[in-house]
Design a protein around this motif. Structure first.
Motif, PDB file in Angstrom:
ATOM      1  N   LEU A  20       8.216  23.264  96.302  1.00  0.00           N
ATOM      2  CA  LEU A  20       8.389  24.106  97.485  1.00  0.00           C
ATOM      3  C   LEU A  20       7.366  25.238  97.428  1.00  0.00           C
ATOM      4  CD1 LEU A  20      12.255  24.463  97.910  1.00  0.00           C
ATOM      5  CD2 LEU A  20      10.711  22.731  98.842  1.00  0.00           C
ATOM      6  N   GLU A  21       6.725  25.467  98.547  1.00  0.00           N
ATOM      7  CA  GLU A  21       5.675  26.490  98.590  1.00  0.00           C
ATOM      8  C   GLU A  21       6.207  27.851  98.128  1.00  0.00           C
ATOM      9  OE1 GLU A  21       3.130  26.613 102.200  1.00  0.00           O
ATOM     10  OE2 GLU A  21       3.565  28.762 102.162  1.00  0.00           O
ATOM     11  N   LYS A  22       7.436  28.172  98.536  1.00  0.00           N
ATOM     12  CA  LYS A  22       7.968  29.492  98.200  1.00  0.00           C
ATOM     13  C   LYS A  22       8.252  29.649  96.702  1.00  0.00           C
ATOM     14  CE  LYS A  22      12.739  28.330  99.578  1.00  0.00           C
ATOM     15  NZ  LYS A  22      13.455  28.352  98.323  1.00  0.00           N
ATOM     16  N   ASP A  23       8.353  28.557  95.986  1.00  0.00           N
ATOM     17  CA  ASP A  23       8.661  28.630  94.553  1.00  0.00           C
ATOM     18  C   ASP A  23       7.470  28.316  93.654  1.00  0.00           C
ATOM     19  OD1 ASP A  23      11.395  29.251  94.890  1.00  0.00           O
ATOM     20  OD2 ASP A  23      11.771  27.159  95.449  1.00  0.00           O
ATOM     21  N   VAL A  34      -1.365  25.055  98.259  1.00  0.00           N
ATOM     22  CA  VAL A  34      -2.272  23.896  98.148  1.00  0.00           C
ATOM     23  C   VAL A  34      -1.567  22.671  98.752  1.00  0.00           C
ATOM     24  CG1 VAL A  34      -3.948  24.396  96.347  1.00  0.00           C
ATOM     25  CG2 VAL A  34      -1.612  23.951  95.670  1.00  0.00           C
ATOM     26  N   PRO A  35      -1.563  22.581 100.082  1.00  0.00           N
ATOM     27  CA  PRO A  35      -0.787  21.519 100.736  1.00  0.00           C
ATOM     28  C   PRO A  35      -1.379  20.121 100.556  1.00  0.00           C
ATOM     29  CG  PRO A  35      -2.035  22.791 102.358  1.00  0.00           C
ATOM     30  CD  PRO A  35      -2.189  23.500 101.049  1.00  0.00           C
ATOM     31  N   HIS A  36      -2.663  20.056 100.187  1.00  0.00           N
ATOM     32  CA  HIS A  36      -3.318  18.745 100.172  1.00  0.00           C
ATOM     33  C   HIS A  36      -3.602  18.204  98.779  1.00  0.00           C
ATOM     34  CE1 HIS A  36      -4.785  20.345 104.252  1.00  0.00           C
ATOM     35  NE2 HIS A  36      -3.651  19.710 104.392  1.00  0.00           N
ATOM     36  N   ILE A  64      -2.493  16.318  79.946  1.00  0.00           N
ATOM     37  CA  ILE A  64      -2.597  16.653  78.518  1.00  0.00           C
ATOM     38  C   ILE A  64      -3.121  18.083  78.277  1.00  0.00           C
ATOM     39  CG2 ILE A  64      -4.873  15.559  78.342  1.00  0.00           C
ATOM     40  CD1 ILE A  64      -4.129  14.783  75.466  1.00  0.00           C
ATOM     41  N   ASP A  65      -3.914  18.592  79.232  1.00  0.00           N
ATOM     42  CA  ASP A  65      -4.459  19.947  79.071  1.00  0.00           C
ATOM     43  C   ASP A  65      -3.558  21.014  79.708  1.00  0.00           C
ATOM     44  OD1 ASP A  65      -4.877  19.187  81.651  1.00  0.00           O
ATOM     45  OD2 ASP A  65      -7.000  19.734  81.735  1.00  0.00           O
ATOM     46  N   GLY A  66      -2.322  20.650  80.025  1.00  0.00           N
ATOM     47  CA  GLY A  66      -1.378  21.635  80.561  1.00  0.00           C
ATOM     48  C   GLY A  66      -1.624  22.004  82.011  1.00  0.00           C
ATOM     49  N   THR A  67      -2.231  21.089  82.776  1.00  0.00           N
ATOM     50  CA  THR A  67      -2.501  21.367  84.191  1.00  0.00           C
ATOM     51  C   THR A  67      -1.810  20.333  85.086  1.00  0.00           C
ATOM     52  OG1 THR A  67      -4.467  19.982  84.233  1.00  0.00           O
ATOM     53  CG2 THR A  67      -4.796  22.315  83.664  1.00  0.00           C
ATOM     54  N   SER A  68      -1.747  20.665  86.378  1.00  0.00           N
ATOM     55  CA  SER A  68      -1.172  19.740  87.360  1.00  0.00           C
ATOM     56  C   SER A  68      -1.953  19.812  88.663  1.00  0.00           C
ATOM     57  CB  SER A  68       0.270  20.133  87.680  1.00  0.00           C
ATOM     58  OG  SER A  68       1.083  19.959  86.563  1.00  0.00           O
ATOM     59  N   ARG A  69      -2.075  18.662  89.333  1.00  0.00           N
ATOM     60  CA  ARG A  69      -2.702  18.646  90.665  1.00  0.00           C
ATOM     61  C   ARG A  69      -1.580  18.815  91.679  1.00  0.00           C
ATOM     62  NH1 ARG A  69      -3.520  14.368  93.416  1.00  0.00           N
ATOM     63  NH2 ARG A  69      -3.530  12.949  91.636  1.00  0.00           N
ATOM     64  N   VAL A  70      -1.199  20.048  91.890  1.00  0.00           N
ATOM     65  CA  VAL A  70       0.044  20.351  92.578  1.00  0.00           C
ATOM     66  C   VAL A  70      -0.085  20.279  94.110  1.00  0.00           C
ATOM     67  CG1 VAL A  70      -0.483  22.819  92.428  1.00  0.00           C
ATOM     68  CG2 VAL A  70       1.876  22.115  92.710  1.00  0.00           C
ATOM     69  N   GLN A  71       1.005  19.892  94.760  1.00  0.00           N
ATOM     70  CA  GLN A  71       1.101  19.946  96.226  1.00  0.00           C
ATOM     71  C   GLN A  71       2.222  20.918  96.587  1.00  0.00           C
ATOM     72  OE1 GLN A  71       3.012  16.651  98.170  1.00  0.00           O
ATOM     73  NE2 GLN A  71       2.388  17.300 100.215  1.00  0.00           N
ATOM     74  N   THR A  72       1.900  21.935  97.390  1.00  0.00           N
ATOM     75  CA  THR A  72       2.947  22.827  97.882  1.00  0.00           C
ATOM     76  C   THR A  72       3.451  22.288  99.219  1.00  0.00           C
ATOM     77  OG1 THR A  72       1.281  24.219  98.927  1.00  0.00           O
ATOM     78  CG2 THR A  72       2.038  24.889  96.741  1.00  0.00           C
ATOM     79  N   VAL A  73       4.749  22.434  99.437  1.00  0.00           N
ATOM     80  CA  VAL A  73       5.354  21.896 100.666  1.00  0.00           C
ATOM     81  C   VAL A  73       6.153  23.000 101.358  1.00  0.00           C
ATOM     82  CG1 VAL A  73       6.891  20.116 101.609  1.00  0.00           C
ATOM     83  CG2 VAL A  73       5.541  19.637  99.560  1.00  0.00           C
ATOM     84  N   ASN A  74       5.886  23.211 102.631  1.00  0.00           N
ATOM     85  CA  ASN A  74       6.731  24.125 103.409  1.00  0.00           C
ATOM     86  C   ASN A  74       7.373  23.362 104.566  1.00  0.00           C
ATOM     87  OD1 ASN A  74       4.978  24.111 105.664  1.00  0.00           O
ATOM     88  ND2 ASN A  74       3.764  25.797 104.816  1.00  0.00           N
ATOM     89  N   LYS A  75       8.275  24.057 105.278  1.00  0.00           N
ATOM     90  CA  LYS A  75       9.052  23.399 106.333  1.00  0.00           C
ATOM     91  C   LYS A  75       8.197  22.862 107.469  1.00  0.00           C
ATOM     92  CE  LYS A  75      13.352  25.902 105.943  1.00  0.00           C
ATOM     93  NZ  LYS A  75      14.200  26.933 106.500  1.00  0.00           N
ATOM     94  N   GLN A  76       7.169  23.627 107.831  1.00  0.00           N
ATOM     95  CA  GLN A  76       6.329  23.235 108.975  1.00  0.00           C
ATOM     96  C   GLN A  76       5.512  21.979 108.651  1.00  0.00           C
ATOM     97  OE1 GLN A  76       6.382  26.595 107.912  1.00  0.00           O
ATOM     98  NE2 GLN A  76       7.987  26.846 109.446  1.00  0.00           N
ATOM     99  N   LEU A 115      14.263  17.523 101.017  1.00  0.00           N
ATOM    100  CA  LEU A 115      14.551  16.699  99.840  1.00  0.00           C
ATOM    101  C   LEU A 115      14.258  17.478  98.553  1.00  0.00           C
ATOM    102  CD1 LEU A 115      15.308  13.919  98.603  1.00  0.00           C
ATOM    103  CD2 LEU A 115      12.882  13.335  98.730  1.00  0.00           C
ATOM    104  N   ILE A 116      13.090  18.124  98.522  1.00  0.00           N
ATOM    105  CA  ILE A 116      12.723  18.873  97.302  1.00  0.00           C
ATOM    106  C   ILE A 116      13.682  20.068  97.120  1.00  0.00           C
ATOM    107  CG2 ILE A 116      10.859  20.059  96.064  1.00  0.00           C
ATOM    108  CD1 ILE A 116       8.871  18.563  97.911  1.00  0.00           C
ATOM    109  N   GLU A 117      14.039  20.656  98.251  1.00  0.00           N
ATOM    110  CA  GLU A 117      14.976  21.787  98.187  1.00  0.00           C
ATOM    111  C   GLU A 117      16.309  21.339  97.560  1.00  0.00           C
ATOM    112  OE1 GLU A 117      16.087  25.175 101.391  1.00  0.00           O
ATOM    113  OE2 GLU A 117      16.792  23.176 101.892  1.00  0.00           O
ATOM    114  N   LYS A 118      16.768  20.158  97.995  1.00  0.00           N
ATOM    115  CA  LYS A 118      18.043  19.641  97.470  1.00  0.00           C
ATOM    116  C   LYS A 118      17.933  19.327  95.976  1.00  0.00           C
ATOM    117  CE  LYS A 118      22.247  18.482  97.807  1.00  0.00           C
ATOM    118  NZ  LYS A 118      23.276  19.450  98.176  1.00  0.00           N
ATOM    119  N   VAL A 119      16.798  18.750  95.583  1.00  0.00           N
ATOM    120  CA  VAL A 119      16.575  18.479  94.152  1.00  0.00           C
ATOM    121  C   VAL A 119      16.665  19.802  93.385  1.00  0.00           C
ATOM    122  CG1 VAL A 119      14.798  17.786  92.465  1.00  0.00           C
ATOM    123  CG2 VAL A 119      15.211  16.374  94.476  1.00  0.00           C
TER     124      VAL A 119
END
Ligand SMILES: [Fe+2]
Length: 546
Positions: free
Chosen positions: A438-441, A452-454, A472-484, A492-496
């Protein structure tokens, strides 16, 4: 004004229809043909875009082509003329394909007599990057293999104008160097670059760094690449020659051959040297443009590890959802800042899904659920370490599944990464998976500077309990998700998060080994049945194996 944008004949062919400046539909040809990175004329994509926009071919006012065939021809003929004997057969092959790939002839044969506007390849990348941002002033950096002549451009976007400042030309190409070493390491160029990027943190750069550095000759704000190691000017098959083997003192790896520590060292050195050159470019961009914002385009903008370096010189970074050639089909249609969602592809009605499902009655149970019930159920499955194929609404455009054609799992399960790589995706064990949060978290879990939505910036993971989505280097290719962006995926992610305290899911594209991303319900079901995915969801249908 109705526009059709097309990219074709290099890799990732695609089409896009805009009406009055709004993107109505866009899709990549590979999704229909199931040929990964399909480069053929995107006839299926065009037909689908027209159907989706409820128009016919005759209604199109302008067709925008993502590159300039005349300039490309100039580069190819000039290059072949340097070595006429060596390129004799290649030249013959090129002339043949030039005839069959002439955009005007193809479009005329389809009955189109209107305007065709050709854009420079790197302008198309720049336009997609800049016009999908929300900046009214920004630096733009595009880096790829090669366009017509250009391999890298630096521009300034101001209002509706893009002004090019500097370009670096073929054969000096960072993208082609990356692809060459990708092929040296036994992976497919224009496809395996992710694998090399994923492999890099398993080695250190020391052994090969200086060797790769010696290939470059850095000038004040550009670079040249010593061609004695490469065949880029006279071959379309192997991209390197024996001089590179001598320089590296390492035999090229054959596809499928064991990956040794030396291969990991070479991947690491390539990524390091690429980042050094990318950082030099960013510094030049800053000094030329003085902007606080930067838009990144071209295939190299998929290099999420290098992309994060942009924050060294810029406050805000925008990378569109499909920076490679596919996105150019959209970019050429845009002339001003436009909000473009990545969910631009086909969707399917409940009646269609039901009809398809009814053909599998003896193998599947299925049940339509309300949004709330479905989300509660699936969040429960994910928290209990089940693997879920999540198929919703319109499919994503670009190489990343962003929550509409995704395989989802728990990032907290230490065994999940190995299981997904080995059992479901049947791919190399070293390849990482990405998390959606979740983008807010996001700040609680990942060190990102802005949303980073994409999924195209790699960030440090702040916590230790997301092993399946941490590299392995402690990084992630993260996607942020907001309601819009994507309401259902957000919920779904909020419920998780509500169940487990961690609003993060592992998200990988919905495909199995060597397949393109799932387009249709039928494909989804077939892939579900032939894999060890536990649960399939298509829109509001919860589907289980009998
Ligand atoms: Fe490109």
């Amino acid at each position: 004004m109705i526009k059709l944008g097309i990219s074709a004949f290099y890799h990732d062919s695609a089409a896009c229809v805009t009406i009055g400046g709004r993107v109505i539909a866009a899709v990549e040809e590979e999704r229909f043909t199931e040929i990964k990175h399909d480069y053929s004329f995107p006839i299926n994509s065009i037909k689908w875009c027209l159907r989706e926009a409820k128009i016919e071919f005759k209604h199109i006012n302008e067709i925008h082509w993502y590159e300039n065939p005349e300039k490309k021809d100039d580069r190819v003929s000039t290059t072949f003329a340097k070595k006429p004997f060596r390129t004799f057969f290649l030249n013959r092959k090129y002339k043949k394909s030039k005839k069959s790939q002439n955009p005007k002839d193809i479009l005329e044969s389809m009955g189109y007599t209107g305007k065709i506007i050709y854009h420079d390849h790197h302008y198309s990348h720049a336009a997609f990057a800049y016009f999908t941002s929300n900046y009214d002033h920004s630096a733009i950096l595009t880096v790829d293999g090669v366009g017509e002549w250009e391999t890298t451009t630096i521009s300034v976007g101001k209002g509706r104008k893009i002004e090019k400042k500097i370009s670096i030309d073929f054969p000096n190409s960072l993208g082609m160097l990356y692809s060459t070493i990708t092929s040296y390491l036994g992976f497919k160029p224009n496809e395996g670059e992710y694998k090399v990027m994923g492999l890099a943190p398993y080695g250190n750069a020391e052994t090969y760094k200086d060797k790769l550095r010696s290939i470059f000759n850095n000038t004040s704000n550009k670079y040249t690449i010593d061609q004695k190691y490469f065949t880029w000017e006279y071959s379309d098959k192997i991209m390197f020659n024996k001089n590179l083997c001598i320089l590296l003192d390492l035999p090229p790896r054959l596809p499928g051959e064991e990956l040794t520590q030396d291969h990991k060292y070479l991947a690491s050195a390539l990524q390091t040297v690429y980042e050094e050159q990318f950082l030099r470019l960013l510094k030049t961009v800053k000094s030329i443009t003085k902007s606080n914002n930067i838009c990144l385009g071209g295939g190299c903008a998929y290099n999420g590890v290098a992309n994060k370096l942009a924050y060294k010189y810029f406050k805000s970074v925008h990378i569109p959802f499909a920076p490679s050639d596919a996105g150019s089909a959209i970019g050429v249609c845009l002339t001003s800042q436009t909000k473009v969602s990545p969910y631009l592809g086909p969707e399917f009605k409940s009646s269609t899904i039901k009809r398809v499902l009814s053909g599998y009655k003896d193998r599947l149970y299925y049940l339509p659920l309300s949004d709330e019930k479905l989300i509660n159920k699936i969040a429960g499955y994910l928290c209990n370490q089940h693997i879920v194929a999540w198929f919703q609404g319109r499919m994503e455009f670009g190489a990343r599944a962003l929550g509409n054609r995704s395989i989802l799992a728990s990032p907290r399960d230490p065994k999940m990464r190995e299981k997904l790589n080995r059992v479901i995706k049947k791919r190399e064990g070293f390849r990482p998976f990405a998390p959606s949060v979740l983008e807010k978290d996001v700040g609680k879990f990942f060190d990102v500077k802005e949303p980073v939505p994409h999924m195209n910036v790699v960030a440090k993971t702040k916590v230790k309990y997301l092993p399946a989505a941490t590299h392995i280097d402690g990084t992630s290719r993260v996607q942020t998700v907001n309601k819009q962006q994507n309401y259902k995926y957000y919920k779904l992610i909020e419920k998780v998060g509500k169940i487990s305290g961690v609003p993060v899911v592992l998200n990988t594209s919905f495909n199995l080994k060597d397949q393109t991303i799932t387009l249709s319900p039928k494909q989804a079901i077939e892939r579900y049945l032939s894999s060890e995915i536990d649960v399939l969801v298509i829109n509001n249908f919860l589907i289980l194996k009998q």
